[in-house]
Motif scaffolding. Structure first.
Motif, mmCIF file in Angstrom:
data_model
loop_
_atom_site.group_PDB
_atom_site.id
_atom_site.type_symbol
_atom_site.label_atom_id
_atom_site.label_comp_id
_atom_site.label_asym_id
_atom_site.label_seq_id
_atom_site.Cartn_x
_atom_site.Cartn_y
_atom_site.Cartn_z
ATOM 1 N N VAL A 51 42.818 24.193 57.638
ATOM 2 C CA VAL A 51 42.916 23.601 56.308
ATOM 3 C C VAL A 51 42.385 24.600 55.288
ATOM 4 O O VAL A 51 41.404 25.295 55.541
ATOM 5 N N VAL A 52 43.040 24.652 54.139
ATOM 6 C CA VAL A 52 42.530 25.440 53.020
ATOM 7 C C VAL A 52 42.410 24.522 51.815
ATOM 8 O O VAL A 52 43.310 23.739 51.518
ATOM 9 N N VAL A 53 41.256 24.603 51.161
ATOM 10 C CA VAL A 53 40.989 23.852 49.941
ATOM 11 C C VAL A 53 40.933 24.867 48.810
ATOM 12 O O VAL A 53 40.207 25.861 48.895
ATOM 13 N N VAL A 54 41.706 24.617 47.759
ATOM 14 C CA VAL A 54 41.818 25.548 46.640
ATOM 15 C C VAL A 54 41.250 24.920 45.372
ATOM 16 O O VAL A 54 41.592 23.796 45.018
ATOM 17 N N GLU A 55 40.403 25.694 44.704
ATOM 18 C CA GLU A 55 39.995 25.403 43.331
ATOM 19 C C GLU A 55 40.766 26.412 42.488
ATOM 20 O O GLU A 55 40.588 27.618 42.647
ATOM 21 N N ALA A 56 41.683 25.964 41.638
ATOM 22 C CA ALA A 56 42.556 26.851 40.876
ATOM 23 C C ALA A 56 42.037 27.009 39.448
ATOM 24 O O ALA A 56 41.706 26.021 38.791
ATOM 25 N N ASN A 108 34.871 22.103 62.817
ATOM 26 C CA ASN A 108 35.488 22.952 63.835
ATOM 27 C C ASN A 108 35.652 24.408 63.406
ATOM 28 O O ASN A 108 36.226 25.209 64.148
ATOM 29 N N GLY A 109 35.197 24.744 62.209
ATOM 30 C CA GLY A 109 35.330 26.110 61.726
ATOM 31 C C GLY A 109 36.759 26.465 61.336
ATOM 32 O O GLY A 109 37.127 27.637 61.323
ATOM 33 N N ASN A 110 37.567 25.461 61.003
ATOM 34 C CA ASN A 110 38.972 25.668 60.639
ATOM 35 C C ASN A 110 39.229 25.467 59.153
ATOM 36 O O ASN A 110 40.349 25.184 58.738
ATOM 37 N N LEU A 111 38.195 25.607 58.327
ATOM 38 C CA LEU A 111 38.321 25.348 56.906
ATOM 39 C C LEU A 111 38.098 26.622 56.109
ATOM 40 O O LEU A 111 37.133 27.342 56.342
ATOM 41 N N ASP A 112 39.005 26.897 55.177
ATOM 42 C CA ASP A 112 38.800 27.926 54.165
ATOM 43 C C ASP A 112 38.700 27.211 52.830
ATOM 44 O O ASP A 112 39.540 26.373 52.494
ATOM 45 N N TYR A 113 37.653 27.536 52.078
ATOM 46 C CA TYR A 113 37.427 26.960 50.755
ATOM 47 C C TYR A 113 37.463 28.133 49.788
ATOM 48 O O TYR A 113 36.671 29.062 49.918
ATOM 49 N N VAL A 114 38.398 28.126 48.841
ATOM 50 C CA VAL A 114 38.617 29.289 47.980
ATOM 51 C C VAL A 114 38.777 28.891 46.519
ATOM 52 O O VAL A 114 39.147 27.760 46.201
ATOM 53 N N TYR A 130 40.996 36.130 44.144
ATOM 54 C CA TYR A 130 40.486 34.954 44.842
ATOM 55 C C TYR A 130 39.160 35.300 45.498
ATOM 56 O O TYR A 130 38.832 36.457 45.721
ATOM 57 N N ARG A 131 38.417 34.255 45.753
ATOM 58 C CA ARG A 131 37.131 34.380 46.448
ATOM 59 C C ARG A 131 37.066 33.275 47.473
ATOM 60 O O ARG A 131 37.317 32.104 47.176
ATOM 61 N N ARG A 132 36.745 33.642 48.680
ATOM 62 C CA ARG A 132 36.597 32.676 49.766
ATOM 63 C C ARG A 132 35.114 32.317 49.846
ATOM 64 O O ARG A 132 34.257 33.187 49.877
ATOM 65 N N PHE A 133 34.824 31.028 49.875
ATOM 66 C CA PHE A 133 33.446 30.562 49.973
ATOM 67 C C PHE A 133 33.070 30.321 51.427
ATOM 68 O O PHE A 133 33.874 29.818 52.198
ATOM 69 N N ASP A 134 31.859 30.673 51.768
ATOM 70 C CA ASP A 134 31.265 30.243 53.037
ATOM 71 C C ASP A 134 30.286 29.151 52.633
ATOM 72 O O ASP A 134 29.200 29.440 52.147
ATOM 73 N N ILE A 135 30.681 27.908 52.794
ATOM 74 C CA ILE A 135 29.872 26.823 52.245
ATOM 75 C C ILE A 135 28.596 26.548 53.028
ATOM 76 O O ILE A 135 27.849 25.653 52.679
#
Length: 149
Positions: A51-56, A108-114, A130-135
């Protein structure tokens, strides 16, 4: 933010960033308020559970948003606290499937938050950053991507 600026950021994320970095992902419908509060801008899911969550954002000068939690603390987009508060808002309005998908992907470590930002331009599209967050530890480095018009 004007509707045109908001739309530009959303279009850059969907038609350039996702296409470049997450082929095969499907955009998930979100039922948040029309003003954009209490929701992520975009959620994309792959059939394999990623899953990828995007803040645009419309431009690189647009700052990250923040919110005040029920306990009074202010938190920024890109933080675990912000992420979990949005999930709680989704659950409160009945978006159980998407909220569960996000929680499972995170666990599960299957998330990208960007965050995806349109590049500064003078009336002509010049790409995005873009910037990928490690939450679990805060934001990671910023990436630059040029996509010719």
């Amino acid at each position: 933010m004007t509707k045109a600026a908001r739309d530009f950021g959303e279009q850059v994320a969907e038609h350039h960033f996702i296409v470049d970095n997450y082929p095969g992902f499907e955009r998930q419908p979100l039922r948040g308020p029309a003003n954009g509060n209490d929701q992520f801008d975009q959620v994309w899911e792959h059939e394999d559970g990623r899953v990828v969550v995007v803040e645009a954002k419309s431009s690189i000068g647009t700052e990250l948003g923040h919110r005040t939690l029920p306990d009074g603390h202010k938190v920024s987009q890109g933080s675990l606290e912000y992420f979990m508060d949005i999930i709680a808002k989704m659950e409160a309005r009945g978006e159980f499937k998407t909220a569960r998908t996000l929680r499972t992907a995170l666990q599960n470590g299957n998330l990208d938050y960007v965050v995806v930002k349109g590049e500064r331009n003078t009336g002509r599209y010049t790409g995005y950053r873009y910037r990928r967050f490690d939450i679990s530890r805060g934001p990671c480095r910023e990436h630059h991507q040029y996509r010719p018009p």
